[in-house]
Design a protein around this motif. Structure first.
Motif, PDB file in Angstrom:
ATOM      1  N   MET A   9      41.194  -0.149  13.374  1.00 14.07           N
ATOM      2  CA  MET A   9      40.265  -0.426  12.299  1.00 14.07           C
ATOM      3  C   MET A   9      40.998  -1.127  11.157  1.00 14.07           C
ATOM      4  SD  MET A   9      37.867   2.300  10.496  1.00 14.07           S
ATOM      5  CE  MET A   9      36.667   1.851   9.346  1.00 14.07           C
ATOM      6  N   SER A  10      40.460  -2.200  10.696  1.00 10.74           N
ATOM      7  CA  SER A  10      41.067  -3.010   9.641  1.00 10.74           C
ATOM      8  C   SER A  10      40.694  -2.454   8.269  1.00 10.74           C
ATOM      9  CB  SER A  10      40.577  -4.449   9.774  1.00 10.74           C
ATOM     10  OG  SER A  10      41.035  -5.205   8.708  1.00 10.74           O
ATOM     11  N   THR A  11      41.661  -2.418   7.376  1.00 10.58           N
ATOM     12  CA  THR A  11      41.350  -2.019   6.006  1.00 10.58           C
ATOM     13  C   THR A  11      40.908  -3.250   5.228  1.00 10.58           C
ATOM     14  OG1 THR A  11      43.638  -2.307   5.327  1.00 10.58           O
ATOM     15  CG2 THR A  11      42.989  -0.098   6.036  1.00 10.58           C
ATOM     16  N   THR A  12      40.079  -3.025   4.244  1.00 10.62           N
ATOM     17  CA  THR A  12      39.563  -4.133   3.445  1.00 10.62           C
ATOM     18  C   THR A  12      39.817  -3.877   1.973  1.00 10.62           C
ATOM     19  OG1 THR A  12      37.365  -3.139   3.249  1.00 10.62           O
ATOM     20  CG2 THR A  12      37.719  -4.654   5.092  1.00 10.62           C
ATOM     21  N   ARG A  13      39.770  -4.967   1.207  1.00  7.21           N
ATOM     22  CA  ARG A  13      39.837  -4.910  -0.247  1.00  7.21           C
ATOM     23  C   ARG A  13      38.519  -5.420  -0.787  1.00  7.21           C
ATOM     24  NH1 ARG A  13      44.703  -8.718  -1.244  1.00  7.21           N
ATOM     25  NH2 ARG A  13      43.801  -9.580   0.623  1.00  7.21           N
ATOM     26  N   GLN A  14      38.026  -4.786  -1.832  1.00  6.58           N
ATOM     27  CA  GLN A  14      36.825  -5.274  -2.503  1.00  6.58           C
ATOM     28  C   GLN A  14      37.248  -6.206  -3.619  1.00  6.58           C
ATOM     29  OE1 GLN A  14      33.459  -1.887  -2.047  1.00  6.58           O
ATOM     30  NE2 GLN A  14      34.427  -2.014  -3.993  1.00  6.58           N
ATOM     31  N   ILE A  15      36.613  -7.380  -3.656  1.00  6.71           N
ATOM     32  CA  ILE A  15      36.889  -8.359  -4.696  1.00  6.71           C
ATOM     33  C   ILE A  15      35.544  -8.874  -5.205  1.00  6.71           C
ATOM     34  CG2 ILE A  15      37.962 -10.571  -5.234  1.00  6.71           C
ATOM     35  CD1 ILE A  15      39.946 -10.001  -2.948  1.00  6.71           C
ATOM     36  N   VAL A  16      35.389  -8.878  -6.524  1.00  7.35           N
ATOM     37  CA  VAL A  16      34.149  -9.349  -7.135  1.00  7.35           C
ATOM     38  C   VAL A  16      34.235 -10.856  -7.317  1.00  7.35           C
ATOM     39  CG1 VAL A  16      32.640  -9.162  -9.151  1.00  7.35           C
ATOM     40  CG2 VAL A  16      33.863  -7.139  -8.316  1.00  7.35           C
ATOM     41  N   CYS A  17      33.192 -11.562  -6.903  1.00 11.34           N
ATOM     42  CA  CYS A  17      33.135 -13.011  -7.064  1.00 11.34           C
ATOM     43  C   CYS A  17      32.975 -13.353  -8.543  1.00 11.34           C
ATOM     44  CB  CYS A  17      31.967 -13.588  -6.263  1.00 11.34           C
ATOM     45  SG  CYS A  17      31.748 -15.376  -6.486  1.00 11.34           S
ATOM     46  N   GLY A  18      33.791 -14.270  -9.027  1.00  8.93           N
ATOM     47  CA  GLY A  18      33.718 -14.697 -10.414  1.00  8.93           C
ATOM     48  C   GLY A  18      32.550 -15.609 -10.703  1.00  8.93           C
ATOM     49  N   HIS A  19      31.919 -16.130  -9.659  1.00 12.37           N
ATOM     50  CA  HIS A  19      30.793 -17.050  -9.838  1.00 12.37           C
ATOM     51  C   HIS A  19      29.459 -16.320  -9.864  1.00 12.37           C
ATOM     52  CE1 HIS A  19      33.448 -20.485  -9.301  1.00 12.37           C
ATOM     53  NE2 HIS A  19      33.969 -19.826  -8.278  1.00 12.37           N
ATOM     54  N   CYS A  20      29.232 -15.467  -8.861  1.00 14.99           N
ATOM     55  CA  CYS A  20      27.921 -14.830  -8.744  1.00 14.99           C
ATOM     56  C   CYS A  20      27.955 -13.316  -8.955  1.00 14.99           C
ATOM     57  CB  CYS A  20      27.292 -15.156  -7.385  1.00 14.99           C
ATOM     58  SG  CYS A  20      28.092 -14.344  -5.972  1.00 14.99           S
ATOM     59  N   GLY A  21      29.145 -12.711  -9.022  1.00  6.41           N
ATOM     60  CA  GLY A  21      29.255 -11.284  -9.260  1.00  6.41           C
ATOM     61  C   GLY A  21      29.102 -10.409  -8.034  1.00  6.41           C
ATOM     62  N   ARG A  22      28.924 -11.012  -6.898  1.00  7.04           N
ATOM     63  CA  ARG A  22      28.768 -10.253  -5.650  1.00  7.04           C
ATOM     64  C   ARG A  22      30.087  -9.605  -5.257  1.00  7.04           C
ATOM     65  NH1 ARG A  22      25.239 -11.278  -1.070  1.00  7.04           N
ATOM     66  NH2 ARG A  22      25.552  -9.529   0.322  1.00  7.04           N
ATOM     67  N   ILE A  23      30.021  -8.386  -4.742  1.00  6.43           N
ATOM     68  CA  ILE A  23      31.212  -7.700  -4.255  1.00  6.43           C
ATOM     69  C   ILE A  23      31.448  -8.128  -2.812  1.00  6.43           C
ATOM     70  CG2 ILE A  23      32.270  -5.475  -3.742  1.00  6.43           C
ATOM     71  CD1 ILE A  23      30.421  -4.315  -5.973  1.00  6.43           C
ATOM     72  N   ASN A  24      32.642  -8.650  -2.550  1.00  7.21           N
ATOM     73  CA  ASN A  24      33.017  -9.112  -1.222  1.00  7.21           C
ATOM     74  C   ASN A  24      34.089  -8.191  -0.659  1.00  7.21           C
ATOM     75  OD1 ASN A  24      32.064 -12.247  -0.736  1.00  7.21           O
ATOM     76  ND2 ASN A  24      32.173 -11.686  -2.886  1.00  7.21           N
ATOM     77  N   ARG A  25      34.054  -8.007   0.644  1.00  4.91           N
ATOM     78  CA  ARG A  25      35.096  -7.245   1.328  1.00  4.91           C
ATOM     79  C   ARG A  25      35.977  -8.242   2.062  1.00  4.91           C
ATOM     80  NH1 ARG A  25      33.955  -2.027   0.877  1.00  4.91           N
ATOM     81  NH2 ARG A  25      31.794  -1.377   0.712  1.00  4.91           N
ATOM     82  N   LEU A  26      37.270  -8.161   1.768  1.00  6.65           N
ATOM     83  CA  LEU A  26      38.239  -9.076   2.353  1.00  6.65           C
ATOM     84  C   LEU A  26      39.234  -8.261   3.168  1.00  6.65           C
ATOM     85  CD1 LEU A  26      39.100 -12.099   2.301  1.00  6.65           C
ATOM     86  CD2 LEU A  26      40.624 -11.490   0.437  1.00  6.65           C
ATOM     87  N   PRO A  27      39.413  -8.582   4.446  1.00  8.13           N
ATOM     88  CA  PRO A  27      40.404  -7.846   5.239  1.00  8.13           C
ATOM     89  C   PRO A  27      41.769  -7.904   4.563  1.00  8.13           C
ATOM     90  CG  PRO A  27      39.097  -9.281   6.648  1.00  8.13           C
ATOM     91  CD  PRO A  27      38.740  -9.625   5.227  1.00  8.13           C
ATOM     92  N   ALA A  28      42.461  -6.758   4.533  1.00  6.75           N
ATOM     93  CA  ALA A  28      43.750  -6.660   3.842  1.00  6.75           C
ATOM     94  C   ALA A  28      44.770  -7.638   4.405  1.00  6.75           C
ATOM     95  CB  ALA A  28      44.271  -5.236   3.913  1.00  6.75           C
ATOM     96  N   GLU A  29      44.690  -7.931   5.695  1.00  6.29           N
ATOM     97  CA  GLU A  29      45.671  -8.831   6.308  1.00  6.29           C
ATOM     98  C   GLU A  29      45.356 -10.309   6.063  1.00  6.29           C
ATOM     99  OE1 GLU A  29      42.468  -7.907   9.290  1.00  6.29           O
ATOM    100  OE2 GLU A  29      43.759  -6.639   8.074  1.00  6.29           O
ATOM    101  N   ARG A  30      44.195 -10.606   5.513  1.00  5.22           N
ATOM    102  CA  ARG A  30      43.813 -11.994   5.252  1.00  5.22           C
ATOM    103  C   ARG A  30      44.292 -12.431   3.876  1.00  5.22           C
ATOM    104  NH1 ARG A  30      37.774 -14.281   4.575  1.00  5.22           N
ATOM    105  NH2 ARG A  30      38.358 -16.397   4.051  1.00  5.22           N
ATOM    106  N   ALA A  31      44.893 -13.602   3.806  1.00  5.45           N
ATOM    107  CA  ALA A  31      45.357 -14.137   2.521  1.00  5.45           C
ATOM    108  C   ALA A  31      44.147 -14.442   1.637  1.00  5.45           C
ATOM    109  CB  ALA A  31      46.181 -15.393   2.739  1.00  5.45           C
ATOM    110  N   PRO A  32      44.139 -13.963   0.398  1.00 10.14           N
ATOM    111  CA  PRO A  32      42.982 -14.165  -0.471  1.00 10.14           C
ATOM    112  C   PRO A  32      42.870 -15.568  -1.063  1.00 10.14           C
ATOM    113  CG  PRO A  32      44.647 -12.889  -1.596  1.00 10.14           C
ATOM    114  CD  PRO A  32      45.139 -13.083  -0.191  1.00 10.14           C
ATOM    115  N   GLU A  33      43.925 -16.375  -0.988  1.00 15.40           N
ATOM    116  CA  GLU A  33      43.920 -17.686  -1.625  1.00 15.40           C
ATOM    117  C   GLU A  33      42.761 -18.575  -1.176  1.00 15.40           C
ATOM    118  OE1 GLU A  33      46.638 -16.248  -0.412  1.00 15.40           O
ATOM    119  OE2 GLU A  33      48.089 -16.224  -2.055  1.00 15.40           O
ATOM    120  N   GLY A  34      42.440 -18.583   0.090  1.00 14.57           N
ATOM    121  CA  GLY A  34      41.377 -19.449   0.580  1.00 14.57           C
ATOM    122  C   GLY A  34      40.040 -18.758   0.754  1.00 14.57           C
TER     123      GLY A  34
END
Length: 147
Positions: free
Chosen positions: A1-26
Motif C-alpha cells: 500500500m502506497s502512502t500519500t501526502r495531502q497537498i492543497v492546490c494554490g489555484h482552486c483550493g482542492r485537496i490533492n493526494r500525491l503518492p509519497a514516492e512521486r516527485a511533487p515538482e511536476g
C-alpha cells in the motif's frame, strides 16, 4: 500500500493526494489541472489560510503583511525568491492582515511583517520584521530541522 501526502492546490483550493514516492515538482491538481507548485507565494484569505494549514501535509510559511507597510513591500520580492528555493518542500502563503483582521487577531499578530512557520496545523516558529531571501530560507530550514 502506497502512502500519500495531502497537498492543497494554490489555484482552486482542492485537496490533492500525491503518492509519497512521486516527485511533487511536476504534480498537477486533479480538479483544475494547474501545476501544484509554481515557485510563487499564494495570496490567501481566511478560508484558504485555514485549508492550507489544516489540510496540507507539507509545512506552510506565511507572510502576514499589509499593502501600506513599507517593510512588507520591501520584503515581498525576497519572499517570492524564497518560494523558488523552498517549494515544493514548503508552501509559501501571503496573508493581507487588512483583509483578515479577525484571523490576524487570533494569530496574535502585533506587528508586520510577521512570518509564521506552521506544520501539522500548529505554529512551530515566528519572526517579526523583514528578512532577506538568504536569511528567510536559512530561518525556515533551521526551524523545520528543530521541530
Amino acid at each position: 500500500m502506497s502512502t500519500t501526502r495531502q497537498i492543497v492546490c494554490g489555484h482552486c483550493g482542492r485537496i490533492n493526494r500525491l503518492p509519497a514516492e512521486r516527485a511533487p515538482e511536476g504534480a498537477r491538481c486533479g480538479a483544475c489541472h494547474q501545476p501544484m507548485f509554481t515557485g510563487q507565494p499564494i495570496e490567501v484569505d481566511e478560508a484558504a489560510f485555514g485549508r492550507h494549514v489544516a489540510s496540507s501535509d507539507i509545512p506552510v510559511l506565511v507572510d502576514v503583511w499589509a499593502p501600506w507597510c513599507g517593510p512588507c513591500r520591501a520584503m515581498a520580492p525576497m519572499f517570492e525568491r524564497a518560494a523558488q528555493q523552498l517549494e515544493p518542500g514548503v508552501r509559501l502563503l501571503k496573508l493581507n492582515s487588512d483583509n483578515a483582521p479577525a484571523l490576524s487577531s487570533r494569530l496574535n499578530i502585533s506587528g508586520i511583517p510577521t512570518l509564521l512557520l506552521m506544520r501539522g496545523g500548529r505554529e512551530i516558529a515566528r519572526h517579526a520584521g523583514a528578512m532577506d531571501t538568504r536569511s528567510l530560507v536559512a530561518w525556515t530550514e533551521a526551524n523545520l530541522t528543530r521541530s
